[in-house]
Design a protein around this motif. Structure first.
Motif, PDB file in Angstrom:
ATOM      1  N   THR A 210      12.261  -0.911  -6.650  1.00 25.27           N
ATOM      2  CA  THR A 210      10.886  -0.882  -7.144  1.00 25.27           C
ATOM      3  C   THR A 210      10.884  -0.597  -8.647  1.00 25.27           C
ATOM      4  O   THR A 210      11.934  -0.367  -9.252  1.00 25.27           O
ATOM      5  CB  THR A 210      10.082   0.221  -6.428  1.00 25.27           C
ATOM      6  OG1 THR A 210      10.575   1.495  -6.865  1.00 25.27           O
ATOM      7  CG2 THR A 210      10.204   0.106  -4.910  1.00 25.27           C
TER       8      THR A 210
ATOM      9  N   MET B 124       6.802  -1.077  -6.765  1.00 23.71           N
ATOM     10  CA  MET B 124       5.827  -1.682  -5.862  1.00 23.71           C
ATOM     11  C   MET B 124       6.317  -1.464  -4.439  1.00 23.71           C
ATOM     12  O   MET B 124       7.343  -1.992  -4.044  1.00 23.71           O
ATOM     13  CB  MET B 124       5.712  -3.183  -6.166  1.00 23.71           C
ATOM     14  CG  MET B 124       4.488  -3.842  -5.566  1.00 23.71           C
ATOM     15  SD  MET B 124       4.674  -4.443  -3.889  1.00 23.71           S
ATOM     16  CE  MET B 124       5.854  -5.749  -4.096  1.00 23.71           C
ATOM     17  N   THR B 125       5.573  -0.665  -3.678  1.00 23.86           N
ATOM     18  CA  THR B 125       5.996  -0.363  -2.316  1.00 23.86           C
ATOM     19  C   THR B 125       4.884  -0.687  -1.330  1.00 23.86           C
ATOM     20  O   THR B 125       4.924  -0.234  -0.199  1.00 23.86           O
ATOM     21  CB  THR B 125       6.373   1.127  -2.197  1.00 23.86           C
ATOM     22  OG1 THR B 125       5.292   1.911  -2.712  1.00 23.86           O
ATOM     23  CG2 THR B 125       7.638   1.443  -2.975  1.00 23.86           C
TER      24      THR B 125
ATOM     25  N   ALA C  99       1.404  -3.017  -9.138  1.00 21.74           N
ATOM     26  CA  ALA C  99       1.448  -1.553  -9.234  1.00 21.74           C
ATOM     27  C   ALA C  99       0.037  -1.012  -9.470  1.00 21.74           C
ATOM     28  O   ALA C  99      -0.773  -1.647 -10.139  1.00 21.74           O
ATOM     29  CB  ALA C  99       2.356  -1.124 -10.383  1.00 21.74           C
TER      30      ALA C  99
ATOM     31  N   ALA D  74      11.215  -5.785  -4.706  1.00 23.76           N
ATOM     32  CA  ALA D  74      10.961  -4.919  -3.549  1.00 23.76           C
ATOM     33  C   ALA D  74      10.972  -5.685  -2.229  1.00 23.76           C
ATOM     34  O   ALA D  74      10.914  -5.070  -1.163  1.00 23.76           O
ATOM     35  CB  ALA D  74       9.614  -4.210  -3.725  1.00 23.76           C
TER      36      ALA D  74
END
Length: 195
Positions: free
Chosen positions: A88, A1-2, A110, A69
């Motif tokens: 992540t 997850m970014t 995500a 994250a």
């Protein structure tokens, strides 16, 4: 997850996040996961938030590695004795390492297209018969909530199919409704499965 907006939403709400009570179904499922993992087992808390679940697992005499994250969450977890790291879902690269992986309302951040790939990596990282906990919100589509977090929603059938395709056997499913950080009431699903 970014997703930067999701990380920022959490960064500014660490204390608030910690004050959101867990629904009774989630407290019970977390205990069931801890009991299903071999005594003294090694657990990955994937998307660990500020580490409340990790701390619970440590009290249950499990060994824990936490991954999130959001640096502010990782810092809070570390301050409370958790082996927490910034990372992540793509940082799950181990093979047959963990006795259990706990993904409580983290994989819903995500994109849908990445869900099968993440489940495959989780399956690979678990030891044979390793326990997987998955908490997701039920629904359809992908969109942002009122505090700008990115969400992917799944139906129970989609989740069951994706887990089967990744090689998991589902042991139990619990559904319920809970109030989250954004203040909305959402349907959720809690799955305990094994590799």
């Amino acid at each position: 997850m970014t997703d930067r907006k999701t990380i920022d939403a959490y960064t500014t709400r660490v204390a608030e996040y910690l004050s959101v009570p867990l629904p009774p179904e989630q407290i019970e499922a977390r205990m069931a996961f801890a009991e299903a993992v071999a005594p003294g087992g090694y657990v990955l808390d994937l998307g660990s938030g500020p580490g409340a679940d990790s701390m619970f697992f440590l009290r249950e005499a499990l060994r824990v590695r936490a991954l999130d994250a959001t640096p502010a969450f990782v810092e809070h977890a570390r301050e409370n004795g958790v082996d927490a790291h910034v990372g992540t879902f793509d940082d799950v690269t181990e093979t047959a390492t963990f006795d259990g992986i706990y993904a409580s309302f983290s994989l819903l951040h995500a994109p849908r297209k990445d869900f099968p790939r993440h489940l495959a990596a989780i399956h690979r990282a678990l030891k044979p018969e390793g326990i997987f906990f998955l908490g997701l919100k039920l629904g359809t589509g992908e969109h942002r909530d009122d505090i700008d977090r990115y969400y992917t929603y799944f139906s129970q059938a989609e989740i069951e199919e994706a887990l089967a395709e990744a090689g998991f056997t589902i042991d139990r499913i619990t559904t319920g409704v809970g109030k989250g950080l954004a203040g909305s009431y959402d349907g959720f699903i809690l799955v305990i499965a094994h590799a």
